[in-house]
Design a protein around this motif. Structure first.
Motif, PDB file in Angstrom:
ATOM      1  N   GLY A   1      -0.068  -0.431  -1.104  1.00  0.00           N
ATOM      2  CA  GLY A   1       0.148   0.357  -2.319  1.00  0.00           C
ATOM      3  C   GLY A   1       1.199   1.430  -2.116  1.00  0.00           C
ATOM      4  O   GLY A   1       1.994   1.718  -3.014  1.00  0.00           O
TER       5      GLY A   1
ATOM      6  N   ALA B   1       4.476  -0.258  -2.352  1.00  0.00           N
ATOM      7  CA  ALA B   1       4.792  -0.591  -3.739  1.00  0.00           C
ATOM      8  C   ALA B   1       5.254   0.650  -4.502  1.00  0.00           C
ATOM      9  O   ALA B   1       6.200   0.587  -5.295  1.00  0.00           O
ATOM     10  CB  ALA B   1       3.586  -1.208  -4.428  1.00  0.00           C
TER      11      ALA B   1
ATOM     12  N   SER C   1       9.091  -3.490  -5.528  1.00  0.00           N
ATOM     13  CA  SER C   1       7.650  -3.263  -5.431  1.00  0.00           C
ATOM     14  C   SER C   1       6.831  -4.539  -5.584  1.00  0.00           C
ATOM     15  O   SER C   1       5.659  -4.580  -5.193  1.00  0.00           O
ATOM     16  CB  SER C   1       7.201  -2.247  -6.477  1.00  0.00           C
ATOM     17  N   LYS C   2       7.417  -5.600  -6.114  1.00  0.00           N
ATOM     18  CA  LYS C   2       6.667  -6.823  -6.370  1.00  0.00           C
ATOM     19  C   LYS C   2       6.055  -7.463  -5.126  1.00  0.00           C
ATOM     20  O   LYS C   2       4.879  -7.857  -5.161  1.00  0.00           O
ATOM     21  CB  LYS C   2       7.546  -7.847  -7.093  1.00  0.00           C
TER      22      LYS C   2
ATOM     23  N   SER D   1      -0.899  -7.127  -1.848  1.00  0.00           N
ATOM     24  CA  SER D   1      -2.143  -6.376  -2.024  1.00  0.00           C
ATOM     25  C   SER D   1      -3.170  -7.217  -2.774  1.00  0.00           C
ATOM     26  O   SER D   1      -4.363  -7.222  -2.436  1.00  0.00           O
ATOM     27  CB  SER D   1      -1.864  -5.085  -2.778  1.00  0.00           C
ATOM     28  N   ARG D   2      -2.698  -7.933  -3.781  1.00  0.00           N
ATOM     29  CA  ARG D   2      -3.602  -8.806  -4.538  1.00  0.00           C
ATOM     30  C   ARG D   2      -4.139  -9.929  -3.662  1.00  0.00           C
ATOM     31  O   ARG D   2      -5.319 -10.292  -3.738  1.00  0.00           O
ATOM     32  CB  ARG D   2      -2.871  -9.369  -5.745  1.00  0.00           C
TER      33      ARG D   2
ATOM     34  N   ARG E   1       2.897  -5.527  -4.251  1.00  0.00           N
ATOM     35  CA  ARG E   1       1.805  -5.738  -5.203  1.00  0.00           C
ATOM     36  C   ARG E   1       1.175  -7.107  -5.019  1.00  0.00           C
ATOM     37  O   ARG E   1      -0.057  -7.254  -5.043  1.00  0.00           O
ATOM     38  CB  ARG E   1       2.313  -5.599  -6.639  1.00  0.00           C
TER      39      ARG E   1
END
Length: 80
Positions: A36, A39, A54-55, A61-62, A58
């Protein structure tokens, strides 16, 4: 190389979540916290570049969250 690291972290978290579900929460949250931060830092770039930078963080993280929950879900479905 970074993809291999993220996949390795996901595999380790899934196994950890399967073996010790309660103790897997802390490493999962720590990993998501660091992703995070990446990101947020990447998102400070202006406009399209901010979304582009940032993609990957993210998405990673998902993936970490899904692998941890999948390990805990698999443990919950075991008959013992």
């Amino acid at each position: 190389m970074i993809i291999a690291v993220v996949v390795g972290v996901c595999v380790v978290l899934a196994v950890l979540a399967f073996l010790v579900p309660r103790l897997s929460r802390h490493p999962e949250r720590g990993t998501q916290r660091s992703l995070g931060a990446g990101a947020r830092t990447g998102g400070k770039a202006p406009g399209f570049l901010g979304r582009l930078f940032s993609k990957p963080f993210r998405t990673s993280s998902r993936a970490v969250g899904r692998s941890g929950s999948a390990g805990r879900r698999g443990r919950g479905r075991m008959p013992f």
